[in-house]
Structure formats: structure tokens, C-alpha cells
Write an enzyme that holds these catalytic residues in place. Sequence first.
Site, PDB file in Angstrom:
ATOM      1  N   ASP A  25       0.853  -1.193   0.000  1.00 13.69           N
ATOM      2  CA  ASP A  25       0.000   0.000   0.000  1.00 13.69           C
ATOM      3  C   ASP A  25       0.882   1.233   0.000  1.00 13.69           C
ATOM      4  O   ASP A  25       2.071   1.180   0.301  1.00 13.69           O
ATOM      5  CB  ASP A  25      -1.054  -0.023   1.101  1.00 13.69           C
ATOM      6  CG  ASP A  25      -0.476   0.098   2.480  1.00 13.69           C
ATOM      7  OD1 ASP A  25       0.729   0.351   2.605  1.00 13.69           O
ATOM      8  OD2 ASP A  25      -1.243  -0.063   3.446  1.00 13.69           O
ATOM      9  N   SER A  26       0.302   2.353  -0.393  1.00 13.10           N
ATOM     10  CA  SER A  26       1.099   3.495  -0.822  1.00 13.10           C
ATOM     11  C   SER A  26       1.807   4.222   0.312  1.00 13.10           C
ATOM     12  O   SER A  26       2.700   5.013   0.082  1.00 13.10           O
ATOM     13  CB  SER A  26       0.204   4.492  -1.538  1.00 13.10           C
ATOM     14  OG  SER A  26      -0.672   5.104  -0.594  1.00 13.10           O
ATOM     15  N   GLY A  28       0.092   6.251   2.161  1.00 15.08           N
ATOM     16  CA  GLY A  28      -0.748   7.416   2.433  1.00 15.08           C
ATOM     17  C   GLY A  28      -1.437   7.338   3.779  1.00 15.08           C
ATOM     18  O   GLY A  28      -1.423   8.304   4.546  1.00 15.08           O
ATOM     19  N   PHE A  29      -2.006   6.191   4.078  1.00 13.64           N
ATOM     20  CA  PHE A  29      -2.732   6.061   5.338  1.00 13.64           C
ATOM     21  C   PHE A  29      -1.811   6.285   6.534  1.00 13.64           C
ATOM     22  O   PHE A  29      -2.144   7.003   7.468  1.00 13.64           O
ATOM     23  CB  PHE A  29      -3.396   4.682   5.439  1.00 13.64           C
ATOM     24  CG  PHE A  29      -4.044   4.437   6.766  1.00 13.64           C
ATOM     25  CD1 PHE A  29      -5.282   4.991   7.048  1.00 13.64           C
ATOM     26  CD2 PHE A  29      -3.420   3.691   7.753  1.00 13.64           C
ATOM     27  CE1 PHE A  29      -5.890   4.798   8.279  1.00 13.64           C
ATOM     28  CE2 PHE A  29      -4.018   3.489   8.984  1.00 13.64           C
ATOM     29  CZ  PHE A  29      -5.254   4.044   9.247  1.00 13.64           C
ATOM     30  N   ASP A  49      -7.586  -6.498   3.013  1.00 12.60           N
ATOM     31  CA  ASP A  49      -6.513  -6.825   3.942  1.00 12.60           C
ATOM     32  C   ASP A  49      -6.976  -6.539   5.357  1.00 12.60           C
ATOM     33  O   ASP A  49      -7.919  -5.774   5.566  1.00 12.60           O
ATOM     34  CB  ASP A  49      -5.233  -6.052   3.623  1.00 12.60           C
ATOM     35  CG  ASP A  49      -5.407  -4.558   3.770  1.00 12.60           C
ATOM     36  OD1 ASP A  49      -5.155  -4.025   4.870  1.00 12.60           O
ATOM     37  OD2 ASP A  49      -5.793  -3.898   2.785  1.00 12.60           O
ATOM     38  N   CYS A  97     -11.139 -26.754  13.794  1.00 18.86           N
ATOM     39  CA  CYS A  97     -10.090 -26.092  13.007  1.00 18.86           C
ATOM     40  C   CYS A  97      -9.035 -27.098  12.566  1.00 18.86           C
ATOM     41  O   CYS A  97      -8.656 -27.989  13.325  1.00 18.86           O
ATOM     42  CB  CYS A  97      -9.443 -24.980  13.830  1.00 18.86           C
ATOM     43  SG  CYS A  97      -8.168 -24.074  12.916  1.00 18.86           S
ATOM     44  N   CYS A 107      -5.943 -26.191  11.537  1.00 18.62           N
ATOM     45  CA  CYS A 107      -4.622 -25.537  11.483  1.00 18.62           C
ATOM     46  C   CYS A 107      -3.572 -26.321  12.272  1.00 18.62           C
ATOM     47  O   CYS A 107      -3.893 -27.165  13.111  1.00 18.62           O
ATOM     48  CB  CYS A 107      -4.707 -24.090  11.973  1.00 18.62           C
ATOM     49  SG  CYS A 107      -4.551 -23.867  13.760  1.00 18.62           S
ATOM     50  N   CYS A 135      -4.044 -26.094  16.126  1.00 15.54           N
ATOM     51  CA  CYS A 135      -5.137 -26.867  16.716  1.00 15.54           C
ATOM     52  C   CYS A 135      -4.890 -28.372  16.640  1.00 15.54           C
ATOM     53  O   CYS A 135      -5.390 -29.130  17.463  1.00 15.54           O
ATOM     54  CB  CYS A 135      -6.453 -26.500  16.042  1.00 15.54           C
ATOM     55  SG  CYS A 135      -7.005 -24.850  16.521  1.00 15.54           S
ATOM     56  N   HIS A 173      -3.223 -19.856  13.975  1.00 10.03           N
ATOM     57  CA  HIS A 173      -4.647 -20.211  14.097  1.00 10.03           C
ATOM     58  C   HIS A 173      -5.555 -19.096  13.564  1.00 10.03           C
ATOM     59  O   HIS A 173      -6.477 -19.360  12.785  1.00 10.03           O
ATOM     60  CB  HIS A 173      -5.015 -20.524  15.550  1.00 10.03           C
ATOM     61  CG  HIS A 173      -6.492 -20.622  15.730  1.00 10.03           C
ATOM     62  ND1 HIS A 173      -7.203 -21.754  15.385  1.00 10.03           N
ATOM     63  CD2 HIS A 173      -7.412 -19.704  16.132  1.00 10.03           C
ATOM     64  CE1 HIS A 173      -8.494 -21.530  15.572  1.00 10.03           C
ATOM     65  NE2 HIS A 173      -8.653 -20.296  16.030  1.00 10.03           N
TER      66      HIS A 173
HETATM   67 ZN    ZN Z   1      -6.666 -23.622  14.603  1.00 12.62          ZN
END
Ligand code: ZN
Length: 444
Positions: free
Chosen positions: A126-127, A129-130, A334, A372, A374, A377, A403
Site C-alpha cells: 500500500d502506498s 498514504g494512510f 486486507d 479447526c 490448522c 489446533c 490459528h
Molecule cells: Zn486452529
Amino acid sequence: MRPDLMHPEPSALRPEPSALRPEPSALRPEPVEGRFGFIPLTSMPGGLGRSGLITTPHGTIRTPAFVAVGTKATVKAVLPESMAALGAQAILANAYHLYLQPGADVIEAAGGIGSFMNWHGPTFTDSGGFQVMSLGAGFKKILAMNTAGLEDDDVIAEGKTRLAHVDEEGVTFTSHLDGSQHRFTPELSMLIQHQMGADIIFAFDECTTLMNTRDYQEQSVARTHRWAARCLAEHLRLTRELQPRPYQALFAVVQGAQYEDLRRQAARDLVSLIIDGSGFDGYGIGGALEKHNLGAIVRWVCEELPDDKPRHLLGISEPDDVFTAIENGVDIFDCVSPSRVARNAAVYTAYGRFNVTSAACRRSFLPIDEDCDCYTCIHYTRAYLHHLFKAREILASTLCTIHNERFVVRLVDDIRDSIEAGRFSEFKIDFLNRYYRSSQPSGR
Ligand SMILES: [Zn+2]
């Protein structure tokens, strides 16, 4: 090159448990030749939501897609291989932070942001700017501000010094790192982002706050448009000059705060901005958004944008915001929250968010979320994570971030599947009812 690495199948983005341990050779999609492109696939009946496919020189992104945030060229505490294993499709870094440290020239010499950080999938910057404007307003979190009754172009957070000043040419600001003076212009932002070499880059925009007056918002939208034109011209010049580098796609950013007429006009004006036959490759929706008007603002903008260009929402946070954004036409967004809250021990589950440092987790030998898939988990319990946080062990951040990132990736994968199967509304109601009406943490 293996064809399955060029076009990941859904199964490749939803690893089986046995595939969750990183195997570098399988997790490293090689760059593919080609320009940027977007193909809309399934549209939601009577709505703006849709699924689609973005192609970049470093791989494809199935949309809607969550773009993980690696502000300083790292998703904090997590290896790129782990991000790939949990199904992350792309990573967004921040031009402002990387310009200050280590410097765009270092990233260019490393072969670009992807090579520098060892992430071989699609990248965004991202630029800046924010971040620069946040210095100006003295606030970091525009979304979270309580703005009731406030309207002042000069308001700054109490006790903070104004660190950025906007003029027609650009922004002068003071580094938050060492107090040094810098100046960003649209042209410099383009140069920096070309040096960093991300697949998708953003035009430099002025990011206002909700406290600015209507009059100032009008001036700001007009200035952002002039800056967008300068960015596009410089982007085209740099693209020609730096050939044969992989093509970088430039997204304009639609501002206009909470005003429907400003948002719609800003979008229309950016769509019609063409230089030497080229326009923007996509559009970002930026600036002052609050939870209660997120859906309306996104809808106003997306109604004005062409169907054949992708739309990115810059920075949202909670699961209900994800549904709201997608059903109103956002393709990619994002979100820094999954990793930020994970480092503070907050974890997402299908039954709501809870904190693993709570007393209920001390002797709980369940995973964070039994549903989950992942790495965390499958291998670790709430009790172990509770212990790591209490003992201030840094592995706690790694495991909880894995996670949470997996949770959001999977949520968006499921939303995409629901759009393609024509059952988005049912999925949304079912998910949000479970997520916001359940009591955590000990129920499951
Ligand atoms: Zn998980």
C-alpha cells in the site's frame, strides 16, 4: 513447472492435516509469466457480491480473498512457509514502513519484496498514504475513533504533535522512528513501490478522518484525484523504463469519507481517468469508514466501478465486516487483526472470540477450536497456549497467529464456496448466529 502450482486447486488452499507441516518444495509456488488480469466468475443474484480469479506474475488469487498483512515484510511471528500451508494467497506490505527501514533500494537490490521476504506468491504494497496521514491526525485507528460531535480539520489526538502536513504537491512528515524529515509525493510513492516490485500497488492518496469538515473532504477528494493522475502517469513511465520486469498492477483509491455523492463521484472520475490508453488495473476503497456505514459506502463505490476490475477494501477487522464487504462487492481485503489480536492472546473460533489467558483455559486440554484444521489446533491445547502466554514465551504469538490467520482464510474460502453454490445468505446467517451468540471459552 508443475501445473498444479500455477493454478492452485481449492484443495491446495485447504490443506489436509497431514499437509500442514511445511514441506518447502510443495509450498513454494514459482513465479509464472504473465500480466495482471481479473476474471469475474459467479455473481450473487440481485447483489454486488461475486467470486472471481486474479492473475498476477506470481500466481493466482481466488476471490473473494483475504490478503494477510506483513507490514514490515513479515507476518509477525510466522514463517512464510506456514502462511502458505494455512492457505494464505497473498501478502500486503507497507511502503511507508519499508521506505523508512530498510529502504526501497535494499528491497530492489534483493530482487523485490517477494524475494526479500521469501514469499513467492502474489504481493501487495500500500502506498503509505494512510500511515503518513495517521501521523498528521495523530490517530492510528480511524475505524475505532469515537467521533460523536467532532468536526475539525485540525484536530489531533491529545498530547500528540502533528507529524504530517499536506500540500498540493505532496506530504511532508516526520519519521516515527528517528524524527527525521521526509517528503512523499505521488511520483516518489510510485518509484518506491516500483523498486519494491509488488504485483499490486496503490496510488498515493490523501486519507482524511471522519472529523474533517465536508468542505475539506471535497478539497481532499479533488486532490486525491489529481494525485491519482500523477501516479498513473508516473506508473506508466516507470513500467516502460524498467522493462522487462514483471508487470505491476496499479489500483486507484476511492476516498470521500461518509458522503455518498463524494464517494460516487470519486469512483466515476477515477474510472474515466485514462492516460495514453491505459487506466487503473483495479480500485481500492479507502479512508474513513465506520462499522455502521461500511456496507453503504462499499456499495456506493462498487456500483460505480466496472465489473471487469477487482476491488480492494483497505483494512477491515471483524468477521461480520468481512460478510458486509463481500456482499457489497469487495473482491479482496486486507486485515491486520488476526495477527494483532493473536499476540494479545485473543483467538477466533466458530463460536466467537476468546482469550487463551483466561482461567478457564489453564487446564483445558482441548484445541482452540475442535473444528479447526490448522497446525496449532492439531498439535496444541489451550492449556499449553495459556502456559506460553503466562510464561511470556514468544511461541505463543506464533501459534495463535497461525490459528487466527487460518480462521480468516478458511472463513473467506467458505464464503467463496457459498457464493459459487448460491447459498451465501444461508451461510452468512448460520455463521454469524453461531459466532456472535455463543458464549466462550469453555463451552466447547
Ligand atoms: Zn486452529
